[in-house]
Design a protein around this motif. Structure first.
Motif, PDB file in Angstrom:
ATOM      1  N   SER A  21       0.832  -1.207   0.000  1.00 32.02           N
ATOM      2  CA  SER A  21       0.000   0.000   0.000  1.00 32.02           C
ATOM      3  C   SER A  21       0.865   1.255   0.000  1.00 32.02           C
ATOM      4  N   THR A  37       0.946   4.177  -3.078  1.00 33.02           N
ATOM      5  CA  THR A  37       0.813   5.604  -2.784  1.00 33.02           C
ATOM      6  C   THR A  37       1.953   6.400  -3.426  1.00 33.02           C
ATOM      7  N   ILE A  42      -4.163   7.342  -4.398  1.00 33.89           N
ATOM      8  CA  ILE A  42      -3.494   7.584  -3.114  1.00 33.89           C
ATOM      9  C   ILE A  42      -4.466   7.404  -1.954  1.00 33.89           C
ATOM     10  N   SER A  77      -5.309   3.719  -1.345  1.00 32.23           N
ATOM     11  CA  SER A  77      -4.170   2.968  -0.803  1.00 32.23           C
ATOM     12  C   SER A  77      -3.887   3.337   0.650  1.00 32.23           C
ATOM     13  N   LEU A  78      -4.085   4.594   1.016  1.00 29.39           N
ATOM     14  CA  LEU A  78      -3.876   5.003   2.401  1.00 29.39           C
ATOM     15  C   LEU A  78      -4.906   4.379   3.334  1.00 29.39           C
TER      16      LEU A  78
END
Length: 464
Positions: free
Chosen positions: A341, A345, A436, A439-440
């Protein structure tokens, strides 16, 4: 009641041969391949031709948004299928449910291939398309969850991550097959041929795969974990009141085993699983669905370039998926989740810069990177980690719901939102920003989740 429950608890571990494991692995791989082939066929058709043959009376941008929205409605039906078939799978076993889901998916996909178009029957054409998409989604809502549960519950503990990754490899196989079919059609057919009859061929060809999958699953044995569950008697899970009655009359050990599964407060494991799902599902919707249409519509590259990129990226995935499964077995699920992950990002803007360079190599490299790191790698981990997070009494239901809610919130809505934001801003940066954010969310969920590697899957309670 007490005697029957105790007898179930004292039954020797359900034995499965290497042949049984192989059959379960092939069944899980094939069913998931079929699900993702069906959905990728649809998503590519939505991006390439459906806006022209089912929504021809609107501008190209609005047509793409409408096609993406039609793609998204299947995820609403998937949620209903997750609830219905998930509860059935936890109550009467995994095998019966997997047989039904493959039938529903295959039949609805084949029928899409014989639909009349808007030019033939007008507004009824997109209406029928939506109906079949709903039926397809209803069956698919429990297919990948059931295949994941079945294969994870079959796998040896030390190689659970590797063997469970075959489900993810099925998604890759389905994506590759669908993308390859579309790549061939785009390469050999003219625009008129593609719009008049060529788009039907991939949907009709899926019928043969359905027949083979149905035959294979008829002889599949039930999950050994389901058979060992202490709340299952004669192949059916006891209702809550029956388990409570058994707890009251059982000895302390037997009572505590049963009580752990039905009195635990649910929710934490589910939301952690939902967060783990979010990154993979959202990235998949953007990379495998939206970007195909975006590249074809907005970039000066050949019309087959985006589908070719998915094909090459999927081929690379045949190495990515099992390697990630092995790493999860070696180093644990959390460490690999956090790494992947984080990489997604960091790579979001470079990947989009490569794609928007307008060069064929840039598009190919960007799509392959995004697909393998942000989609297939996370999916390989997801297959085993989500199953390990849940207890055996509600594993199928919770896993299916987590997957499908994540699909609705990320995969279904994502392409529509991306199409809207890129149309409003006239730029590609919202796509990178969405990658992003997705994925965060997964990074935070993995950080908060417990390590599940090696967990006893027969236990009725969740890992947290």
């Amino acid at each position: 009641m007490k005697d029957s429950v105790i007898a179930a608890q004292q039954t020797p571990s359900a034995q499965r041969t290497t042949r049984d494991l192989t059959r379960a692995a092939v069944s899980g791989w094939l069913g998931t391949a079929m699900e993702f082939m069906d959905f990728q066929l649809y998503s590519l058709a939505a991006a390439i031709v459906f806006n022209k043959i089912f929504f021809p009376d609107v501008s190209p941008a609005i047509g793409l948004i409408a096609a993406m929205a039609t793609y998204g409605v299947g995820y609403v039906a998937r949620l209903a299928g997750a609830v219905y078939f998930g509860r059935m799978g936890d109550r009467i076993g995994r095998k019966k449910v997997l047989y039904l889901t493959i039938l529903l998916m295959g039949a609805s996909t084949t029928l899409i291939g014989v639909l009349p178009t808007y030019a033939t029957i007008g507004i009824l054409a997109p209406v029928l398309l939506v109906v079949l998409r709903l039926v397809q989604g209803f069956g698919a809502g429990a297919e990948i969850a059931g295949a994941t549960v079945m294969l994870t519950e079959y796998a040896p503990v030390r190689r659970r991550g590797l063997i469970s990754s075959l489900v993810s490899l099925g998604t890759n196989s389905g994506t590759l097959a669908a993308s390859a079919l579309w790549a061939v059609l785009l390469a050999v057919l003219s625009e008129d041929q593609l719009l008049s009859w060529g788009w039907r061929l991939p949907f009709l060809l899926s019928f043969a795969l359905m027949i083979f999958a149905v035959w294979l699953r008829r002889s599949l044995k039930e999950s050994p974990v389901f058979e060992q569950r202490p709340d299952v008697v004669d192949g059916v899970a006891l209702a809550r009141d029956e388990v409570e009655s058994a707890i009251a009359t059982a000895d302390s050990h037997e009572g505590s085993v049963l009580a752990a599964g039905i009195r635990q407060r649910k929710g934490k494991a589910f939301f952690l699983a939902l967060g783990l799902r979010f990154g993979q599902a959202g990235n998949s919707g953007l990379i495998q669905t939206f970007l195909v249409g975006y590249i074809a519509t907005n970039l000066a590259v050949g019309r087959s370039v985006p589908t070719d990129a998915i094909v090459y990226g999927s081929l690379a995935g045949f190495a990515t998926v099992p390697v990630i499964g092995l790493l999860g077995d070696r180093f644990g699920r959390r460490a690999v989740y956090l790494t992947l992950s984080s990489l997604t990002t960091v790579l979001a803007f470079p990947v989009m810069l490569l794609i928007n360079s307008g060069s064929t190599p840039g598009v190919m490299i960007g799509m392959a990177l995004g697909l393998n790191v942000g989609v297939l790698g996370l999916f390989s981990l997801e297959s085993v980690t989500m199953a390990e997070l849940f207890g055996s009494r509600t594993r199928f239901t919770q896993l299916a719901l987590a997957k499908e809610l994540g699909g609705i919130l990320a995969t279904a809505i994502g392409p529509v939102l991306a199409a809207t934001l890129t149309a409003v801003t006239g730029s590609w940066w919202p796509i990178a920003a969405m990658l992003i954010v997705y994925s965060l969310i997964t990074f935070v969920s993995a950080y908060l989740a417990p390590e599940t590697r090696g967990r006893d899957l027969v236990r009725l309670e969740d890992a947290v």
